[in-house]
Design a protein around this motif. Structure first.
Motif, PDB file in Angstrom:
ATOM      1  N   ILE A   1     -10.602   7.796  14.240  1.00 20.64           N
ATOM      2  CA  ILE A   1     -12.021   7.381  14.261  1.00 20.64           C
ATOM      3  C   ILE A   1     -12.731   8.189  15.342  1.00 20.64           C
ATOM      4  N   PHE A   2     -12.099   8.263  16.515  1.00 27.77           N
ATOM      5  CA  PHE A   2     -12.688   9.008  17.630  1.00 27.77           C
ATOM      6  C   PHE A   2     -12.939  10.466  17.198  1.00 27.77           C
ATOM      7  N   ASP A   3     -11.940  11.077  16.580  1.00 30.06           N
ATOM      8  CA  ASP A   3     -12.084  12.486  16.165  1.00 30.06           C
ATOM      9  C   ASP A   3     -13.212  12.649  15.148  1.00 30.06           C
ATOM     10  N   ARG A   4     -13.226  11.764  14.142  1.00 29.65           N
ATOM     11  CA  ARG A   4     -14.254  11.895  13.100  1.00 29.65           C
ATOM     12  C   ARG A   4     -15.657  11.690  13.668  1.00 29.65           C
ATOM     13  N   LEU A   5     -15.806  10.681  14.547  1.00 33.84           N
ATOM     14  CA  LEU A   5     -17.152  10.408  15.083  1.00 33.84           C
ATOM     15  C   LEU A   5     -17.577  11.470  16.089  1.00 33.84           C
ATOM     16  N   SER A   6     -16.596  12.093  16.752  1.00 33.25           N
ATOM     17  CA  SER A   6     -16.931  13.162  17.706  1.00 33.25           C
ATOM     18  C   SER A   6     -17.503  14.376  16.978  1.00 33.25           C
ATOM     19  N   LEU A   7     -17.139  14.529  15.689  1.00 28.38           N
ATOM     20  CA  LEU A   7     -17.682  15.647  14.903  1.00 28.38           C
ATOM     21  C   LEU A   7     -19.152  15.409  14.550  1.00 28.38           C
ATOM     22  N   ARG A   8     -19.572  14.141  14.624  1.00 33.33           N
ATOM     23  CA  ARG A   8     -20.978  13.826  14.355  1.00 33.33           C
ATOM     24  C   ARG A   8     -21.743  13.947  15.671  1.00 33.33           C
ATOM     25  N   ASN A   9     -23.043  13.906  15.541  1.00 32.13           N
ATOM     26  CA  ASN A   9     -23.843  14.060  16.757  1.00 32.13           C
ATOM     27  C   ASN A   9     -24.035  12.714  17.464  1.00 32.13           C
ATOM     28  N   TYR A  10     -22.971  11.925  17.608  1.00 34.81           N
ATOM     29  CA  TYR A  10     -23.093  10.589  18.165  1.00 34.81           C
ATOM     30  C   TYR A  10     -22.999  10.627  19.690  1.00 34.81           C
ATOM     31  N   SER A  11     -23.692   9.668  20.333  1.00 40.52           N
ATOM     32  CA  SER A  11     -23.591   9.561  21.790  1.00 40.52           C
ATOM     33  C   SER A  11     -22.193   9.039  22.139  1.00 40.52           C
ATOM     34  N   GLU A  12     -21.799   9.291  23.400  1.00 39.53           N
ATOM     35  CA  GLU A  12     -20.500   8.792  23.870  1.00 39.53           C
ATOM     36  C   GLU A  12     -20.408   7.282  23.699  1.00 39.53           C
ATOM     37  N   LYS A  13     -21.565   6.620  24.011  1.00 38.28           N
ATOM     38  CA  LYS A  13     -21.603   5.155  23.944  1.00 38.28           C
ATOM     39  C   LYS A  13     -21.333   4.669  22.511  1.00 38.28           C
ATOM     40  N   LYS A  14     -21.953   5.352  21.550  1.00 36.85           N
ATOM     41  CA  LYS A  14     -21.800   4.931  20.152  1.00 36.85           C
ATOM     42  C   LYS A  14     -20.360   5.163  19.675  1.00 36.85           C
ATOM     43  N   ILE A  15     -19.772   6.276  20.085  1.00 35.79           N
ATOM     44  CA  ILE A  15     -18.380   6.548  19.700  1.00 35.79           C
ATOM     45  C   ILE A  15     -17.468   5.475  20.292  1.00 35.79           C
ATOM     46  N   LYS A  16     -17.662   5.192  21.591  1.00 36.54           N
ATOM     47  CA  LYS A  16     -16.810   4.212  22.278  1.00 36.54           C
ATOM     48  C   LYS A  16     -16.929   2.832  21.616  1.00 36.54           C
ATOM     49  N   GLU A  17     -18.165   2.424  21.321  1.00 36.68           N
ATOM     50  CA  GLU A  17     -18.375   1.101  20.707  1.00 36.68           C
ATOM     51  C   GLU A  17     -17.646   0.981  19.377  1.00 36.68           C
ATOM     52  N   ASN A  18     -17.703   2.068  18.603  1.00 33.41           N
ATOM     53  CA  ASN A  18     -17.069   2.017  17.286  1.00 33.41           C
ATOM     54  C   ASN A  18     -15.551   2.070  17.373  1.00 33.41           C
ATOM     55  N   VAL A  19     -15.034   2.881  18.288  1.00 31.58           N
ATOM     56  CA  VAL A  19     -13.575   2.928  18.477  1.00 31.58           C
ATOM     57  C   VAL A  19     -13.091   1.544  18.911  1.00 31.58           C
ATOM     58  N   GLU A  20     -13.817   0.917  19.820  1.00 31.05           N
ATOM     59  CA  GLU A  20     -13.441  -0.430  20.290  1.00 31.05           C
ATOM     60  C   GLU A  20     -13.490  -1.440  19.151  1.00 31.05           C
ATOM     61  N   ALA A  21     -14.515  -1.313  18.308  1.00 34.12           N
ATOM     62  CA  ALA A  21     -14.648  -2.241  17.169  1.00 34.12           C
ATOM     63  C   ALA A  21     -13.438  -2.117  16.251  1.00 34.12           C
ATOM     64  N   GLU A  22     -12.963  -0.883  16.050  1.00 31.99           N
ATOM     65  CA  GLU A  22     -11.782  -0.700  15.189  1.00 31.99           C
ATOM     66  C   GLU A  22     -10.545  -1.321  15.837  1.00 31.99           C
ATOM     67  N   ILE A  23     -10.370  -1.074  17.141  1.00 33.40           N
ATOM     68  CA  ILE A  23      -9.186  -1.613  17.835  1.00 33.40           C
ATOM     69  C   ILE A  23      -9.200  -3.144  17.804  1.00 33.40           C
ATOM     70  N   LEU A  24     -10.400  -3.719  17.909  1.00 33.72           N
ATOM     71  CA  LEU A  24     -10.510  -5.184  17.989  1.00 33.72           C
ATOM     72  C   LEU A  24     -10.714  -5.853  16.610  1.00 33.72           C
ATOM     73  N   ASP A  25     -10.520  -5.112  15.543  1.00 33.72           N
ATOM     74  CA  ASP A  25     -10.556  -5.671  14.170  1.00 33.72           C
ATOM     75  C   ASP A  25     -11.902  -6.325  13.830  1.00 33.72           C
ATOM     76  N   VAL A  26     -12.995  -5.800  14.357  1.00 35.93           N
ATOM     77  CA  VAL A  26     -14.284  -6.504  14.210  1.00 35.93           C
ATOM     78  C   VAL A  26     -14.663  -6.760  12.747  1.00 35.93           C
ATOM     79  N   CYS A  27     -14.570  -5.745  11.894  1.00 32.46           N
ATOM     80  CA  CYS A  27     -14.986  -5.948  10.489  1.00 32.46           C
ATOM     81  C   CYS A  27     -14.089  -6.953   9.778  1.00 32.46           C
ATOM     82  N   LEU A  28     -12.802  -6.909  10.079  1.00 31.46           N
ATOM     83  CA  LEU A  28     -11.883  -7.867   9.447  1.00 31.46           C
ATOM     84  C   LEU A  28     -12.203  -9.289   9.910  1.00 31.46           C
TER      85      LEU A  28
END
Ligand SMILES: Nc1ncnc2c1ncn2[C@@H]1O[C@H](COP(=O)(O)OP(=O)(O)OP(=O)(O)O)[C@@H](O)[C@H]1O
Length: 183
Positions: A102-129
């Motif tokens: 997730i980190f690698d894919r989002l880093s390829l986008r023009n995302y801010s560090e904050k947005k990448i971190k938030e999304n990586v954390e969401a994946e680790i913490l099973d937020v969508c599930l």
């Protein structure tokens, strides 16, 4: 019937939804593929735009109303988006991906560090599930670890789930191995 394809940004929802649509349209002609971000943006179904995160604060009553008006219960509707599990789906496919990917894919986008971190954390913490389980007592939930799978494999797994209707979730756990990414 509404099929929610949900998961953390970058997990592959849009890629999978488009391919799933192509496969299902060969079997049935009333299939619709709806990208939530696209319709929210095009039809102004949002309260405001979050400029810092470059995302929309969705107006859920408006979005629900739009879906009611533009679909019928005979349609087989693929809802592609990380909030699709909040839109009264009949079944929910939660796509999961190794947080480093997730980190690698989002880093390829023009995302801010904050947005990448938030999304990586969401994946680790099973937020969508967790949100899917909390908000959908009646819906069937099926979780897929996409990490080592091709798009074709993922689509075939989803089609098999739709045929057999057997819910399955709770077997993806990133926390222990990727705890370091939360610090
Ligand atoms: N199974 C897969 N194997 C390899 N690459 C993939 C796979 N699925 C998606 N990708 C790639 O990962 C990237 C992100 O995919 P995609 O845009 O579909 O994610 P998304 O979950 O819809 O993201 P967002 O929520 O931000 O729209 C794309 O470059 C896509 O080609």
């Amino acid at each position: 019937m509404r099929i929610a394809i949900t998961g953390t940004p970058g997990v592959g929802k849009t890629t999978v939804s488009k391919n799933l649509f192509e496969k299902l349209i060969n079997l049935e002609n009333n299939v619709k593929n709806i990208n939530i971000t696209e319709i929210v943006s095009k039809n102004q179904l949002y309260i405001e735009k979050d400029d810092e995160m470059n995302s929309y604060v969705i107006d859920f009553p408006k979005l629900n109303n739009f879906l009611e008006l533009n679909t019928t219960c005979e349609d087989l509707i693929i809802l592609d988006g990380h909030v699709s599990h909040l839109l009264n789906p009949d079944c929910i496919i939660v796509l999961r991906l190794n947080p480093e990917r997730i980190f690698d894919r989002l880093s390829l986008r023009n995302y801010s560090e904050k947005k990448i971190k938030e999304n990586v954390e969401a994946e680790i913490l099973d937020v969508c599930l967790v949100e899917s389980i909390e908000n959908n007592v009646e819906s069937k939930i099926f979780e897929i670890d996409c990490t080592e799978k091709s798009v074709l494999d993922i689509c075939n797994i989803i089609i098999s789930f739709l045929e057999h209707n057997t819910p399955k979730y709770g077997n993806v756990s990133w926390l222990e191995d990727y705890f370091y990414m939360l610090e």
